[in-house]
Design an enzyme around this catalytic site. Structure first.
Site, PDB file in Angstrom:
ATOM      1  CB  CYS A 152      -0.889   0.031   1.240  1.00 47.41           C
ATOM      2  SG  CYS A 152      -2.012  -1.338   1.327  1.00 47.41           S
ATOM      3  CG  ASP A 183     -22.212   9.974 -16.165  1.00 46.73           C
ATOM      4  OD1 ASP A 183     -21.193   9.620 -15.520  1.00 46.73           O
ATOM      5  OD2 ASP A 183     -22.683   9.279 -17.091  1.00 46.73           O
TER       6      ASP A 183
HETATM    7  C1  BEZ Z   1       0.549  -4.749   1.795  1.00 47.98           C
HETATM    8  O1  BEZ Z   1       0.057  -3.654   1.545  1.00 47.98           O
HETATM    9  O2  BEZ Z   1       1.752  -4.938   1.738  1.00 47.98           O
HETATM   10  C2  BEZ Z   1      -0.350  -5.904   2.159  1.00 47.98           C
HETATM   11  C3  BEZ Z   1      -1.515  -5.685   2.864  1.00 47.98           C
HETATM   12  C4  BEZ Z   1      -2.311  -6.780   3.198  1.00 47.98           C
HETATM   13  C5  BEZ Z   1      -1.958  -8.050   2.796  1.00 47.98           C
HETATM   14  C6  BEZ Z   1      -0.804  -8.241   2.074  1.00 47.98           C
HETATM   15  C7  BEZ Z   1       0.012  -7.170   1.739  1.00 47.98           C
END
Ligand code: BEZ
Length: 224
Positions: free
Chosen positions: A46, A139
């Site tokens: 992330c 929209d």
């Molecule tokens: C990650 O963002 O690294 C991750 C998050 C949840 C499960 C596996 C990877």
């Protein structure tokens, strides 16, 4: 069943974000919008995704696409995590990102929008959010959705590429073929009769001969 299907209107939810409380339709205004979800703050994949999204923010802005992320932690956590994301990008570890992050700590929105990944759970056995991308048109209707599991990071260059395709095909009677990139030739929409296609695409319509004899592979240079 929770979730959103192509053509559905974006729900007009209210949410706390790192840039204050929003009402989604007001946030979108007349722009295109991208809502992308993340499993959790302070997780490795992330962090790389949000770093890339932050770097590409000027490209989304150029295309009139408002960006907003979602993760199932609090605003305070999001702000603290944003410092890591900026540092990962080699920048000052500040709390600001070029887009807000929705705080969905009780997973209310994630459930409503069908974003949970049952295979990835937190220490309490609660499912984490999957990597969803929703792109809305001006929209406020859903034009594209992508759903990746938590363990697979997305390709944000591909997301920009699909925005280019969505915007082109929303306004011109064309479709984009496999691996299309901006500037490549496009396909004439299958529903458009030949005579109309000739008038609509003055740069020419080029048909590839096929064993079936059917003239459905019709290319034209990308219209302006
Ligand atoms: C990650 O963002 O690294 C991750 C998050 C949840 C499960 C596996 C990877």
């Amino acid at each position: 069943m929770p979730g959103l299907l192509l053509g559905d209107e974006a729900p007009n939810f209210e949410a706390e974000t790192t840039q204050g409380r929003i009402r989604f339709h007001d946030f979108l205004g007349d722009s295109w919008g991208i809502l992308f979800s993340h499993p959790r703050d302070f997780t490795p994949v992330c962090t790389t995704e949000l770093g890339r999204a932050a770097k590409l923010a000027p490209e989304f802005r150029k295309r009139n696409v408002k960006m907003i992320a979602l993760s199932i932690d609090s605003v305070q956590d999001h702000l603290s995590w944003s410092k890591d994301i900026n540092a990962y990008n080699g920048e000052q570890p500040k709390e600001e990102l070029p887009f807000p992050i929705i705080a969905d700590a009780n997973r209310e929105l994630a459930v409503k929008l069908g974003m949970l990944d049952p295979d990835e759970q937190d220490k309490d056995g609660m499912p984490l959010t999957a990597r969803v991308v929703f792109i809305f048109g001006p929209d406020k209707k859903l034009k594209l959705s992508i759903l990746y599991p938590a363990t697979t990071g997305r390709n944000f260059d591909e997301i920009l590429r699909v925005v280019d395709s969505l915007q082109l095909t929303a306004y011109k009677k064309v479709a984009t073929p496999v691996d299309w990139k901006p500037g490549d030739s496009v396909m004439v929409a299958p529903t458009l009769p030949d005579e109309e296609a000739k008038k609509l695409f003055p740069k020419g319509v080029f048909t590839k001969d096929l064993p079936s004899g059917k003239k459905y592979l019709r290319y034209t240079p990308q219209p302006e």
